[in-house]
Every structure is written in structure tokens, then in C-alpha cells.
Scaffold this active site. Structure first.
Site, mmCIF file in Angstrom:
data_model
loop_
_atom_site.group_PDB
_atom_site.id
_atom_site.type_symbol
_atom_site.label_atom_id
_atom_site.label_comp_id
_atom_site.label_asym_id
_atom_site.label_seq_id
_atom_site.Cartn_x
_atom_site.Cartn_y
_atom_site.Cartn_z
ATOM 1 N N ASP A 18 13.100 1.811 126.499
ATOM 2 C CA ASP A 18 12.319 2.952 126.961
ATOM 3 C C ASP A 18 12.563 4.113 126.018
ATOM 4 O OD1 ASP A 18 10.762 4.426 129.189
ATOM 5 O OD2 ASP A 18 12.555 5.660 128.956
ATOM 6 N N GLU A 78 7.338 -0.064 125.424
ATOM 7 C CA GLU A 78 6.139 0.509 126.026
ATOM 8 C C GLU A 78 5.013 0.581 124.991
ATOM 9 O OE1 GLU A 78 7.375 3.785 129.258
ATOM 10 O OE2 GLU A 78 8.288 4.068 127.298
ATOM 11 N N ASP A 124 15.948 6.782 132.662
ATOM 12 C CA ASP A 124 15.476 6.059 131.476
ATOM 13 C C ASP A 124 15.937 4.603 131.487
ATOM 14 O OD1 ASP A 124 14.225 8.354 130.445
ATOM 15 O OD2 ASP A 124 16.112 9.058 129.596
#
Length: 280
Positions: A57, A141, A234
Site C-alpha cells: 500500500d 494498487e 496502511d
């Protein structure tokens, strides 16, 4: 080395040059340094071979959070270097255009910014090599970094909103090396990096799967109001990314019949009818 129109130039090798490499490029960066780059396609970094999966992340306060719980931060300038950068910027604003003093200040600023860029590139190289070597599958992502870092100034007829805040966010995203991290991962681990839809990864609990927009108490704190799971926000998002990546491999192993039930690559919801219970 023989450089056309310059002659023979002495240079320092920062690493061994592979055999058979003949093409090279000579460049000069904004700080006045000369570099020689040899054209060579390196071999991919082999994975661990144990089927391990990691989710990454990316953020601003934390450059990269791993699903293993590790928090990584891009090294920047030291406090002393930051103060010097601000001092030079103020002096540059007072210097007369076209003067030698302004040229010296611009060169000093360029050297500091080049030092910051070198540290960021070195961090990206070391981090991506470690991830490609220690894990077989890497989930990240699928972010549109170029669109996220566009200016919010707008036009004279339609001026933007929160321009200063958006400019600060853009600088933070670029300083964290979001694009370079994924790009180098795909170079070093081709076929093993998977881009995951980032929707709701920061709102979903990695323990129970409940989605709650109020669960993120702060930038760094996540607390699920359903199961009570608490931890770094996170890291929680990175674990959701890793879970989505595992589901892709489960669907690929199960065949197209499973993947056709829901969105591409992920199993859909299965509703079961109540079954009668025989009482003796």
C-alpha cells in the site's frame, strides 16, 4: 571511452559492465554531473519459490506499507539540508535575474535536489529488489499517479479549489516515488506483479471483511467497530490488497466458472437457501 566530438574521456565505473555491451549514452543532469549509461537488459530477479504473497500500500506519510506489517519510508534530506534548501530558495528570490549570484544559487539548489532524487532512486532500487527476491507474488494498487498529481490551479474563468493543499499533496506523492516503485517491480519481477482495484481497501477490515468508512480513526489508526480489530491503517490496506491478490490465484486455479460469478478475477457472492432439519 571515446565520445564523439569530445575525444577520449576518463570515467569511473560504479558497477561492472556486462560483456558484449557496446551502446551507451552520455547525459548531464541539472546539477551539472555527467553520467554514462550502458544499454543492457538485466535478468529478472528470481522469487522465493514458496508461493508467498505480499500486498503493498503506497502512501505519503508512509511511502510503502507491506502486508507483513513493515513500514517503509523514502529517505529525504536531513533537517540541516532542508534548512539550507529553504535558505537558498529565499536568497534566490532576492537575487537579480541574469546575475552570477543567481546562477550560483540555482546550481546549489540543483545539487541539493539532485541529492534528494538520488536517495529516492536508491531506495526504490533496494526496495524493489528485496520484494522481488523475498516474495513470489506482489500485489499493488492500480493507481493513476499521473492523474492524481495534476495541478488544481484551473483557469481564470474557472479557478481551482484548495490549490495550495493539492500542490503539497502532489509534492508528497512525487517524493514517495509511487510510479517508480511499481515500474521497477514490473521490470524485476515480470508476470509476478498484479495491480489491484484500490476501491475500499482502506475502509475494509482485513480481519472480518466489514466495510466501514468510520473505521479509520486517523491517518495511521484503523479500528473496526464490528470485530474490534485495531492496527495501522496502511498495513490493514496492504493486507486487503494481499487478500485480493490471493483470490485472483484461487479463481485462476478454479477455472472460468468461478470467475464468471462476480467481477473479473474475483468470486461472486453465493446465496444459500435454508435447508430443512429433520427432527428425530
Amino acid at each position: 571511452m571515446l565520445v564523439p566530438k569530445c575525444g577520449w574521456v576518463r570515467f569511473r565505473l560504479s558497477r561492472p559492465v556486462p560483456e558484449g555491451v557496446k551502446s551507451y549514452r552520455v547525459t548531464r543532469d541539472r546539477s551539472g554531473r555527467w553520467h554514462v549509461a550502458f544499454a543492457h537488459l538485466p535478468d529478472p530477479v528470481p522469487g522465493s519459490g514458496d508461493g508467498s504473497v505480499v500486498g503493498v500500500d503506497r502512501g505519503v506519510a508512509v511511502s510503502a506499507a507491506l502486508s507483513t506489517g513493515e513500514l517503509l519510508k523514502v529517505p529525504g534530506l536531513t533537517p540541516g539540508e532542508t534548512r539550507r534548501l529553504e535558505l537558498l530558495a529565499r536568497k534566490l528570490g532576492r537575487a537579480r535575474r541574469g546575475s552570477r549570484r543567481r546562477a550560483r544559487l540555482k546550481a546549489a539548489l540543483a545539487r541539493l535536489r539532485a541529492r534528494q532524487s538520488d536517495r529516492r532512486k536508491n531506495w526504490v532500487e533496494q526496495t524493489t529488489t528485496t520484494l522481488a527476491r523475498e516474495f513470489d507474488v506482489i500485489g499493488v494498487e492500480d493507481l493513476n499517479t499521473r492523474g492524481m498529481t495534476r495541478s488544481a490551479k484551473g483557469t481564470l474563468e474557472h479557478p481551482g479549489r484548495n490549490v495550495a493543499a493539492k500542490a503539497g499533496l502532489n509534492r508528497g506523492i512525487l517524493a514517495s516515488g509511487w510510479g517508480a516503485l511499481v515500474e521497477r517491480l514490473e521490470h524485476k519481477a515480470p508476470g509476478r506483479v498484479h495491480r489491484i482495484d484500490p476501491a475500499y481497501t482502506s475502509q475494509r477490515c482485513s480481519a472480518c471483511g466489514i466495510r466501514d468508512r468510520e473505521a479509520r480513526e486517523s491517518q495511521a489508526r484503523f479500528r473496526c467497530r464490528s470485530c474490534g480489530h485495531a492496527g495501522n491503517a496502511d498495513v490493514n490496506a496492504a493486507r486487503n490488497i494481499a487478500h485480493e491478490t490471493r483470490l485472483i490465484f484461487v479463481c485462476a486455479a478454479a477455472g472460468p466458472a468461478v470467475a464468471a460469478r462476480g467481477r473479473p478475477g474475483l468470486p461472486g457472492r453465493t446465496n444459500r437457501e435454508p435447508q430443512p432439519v429433520l427432527l428425530s
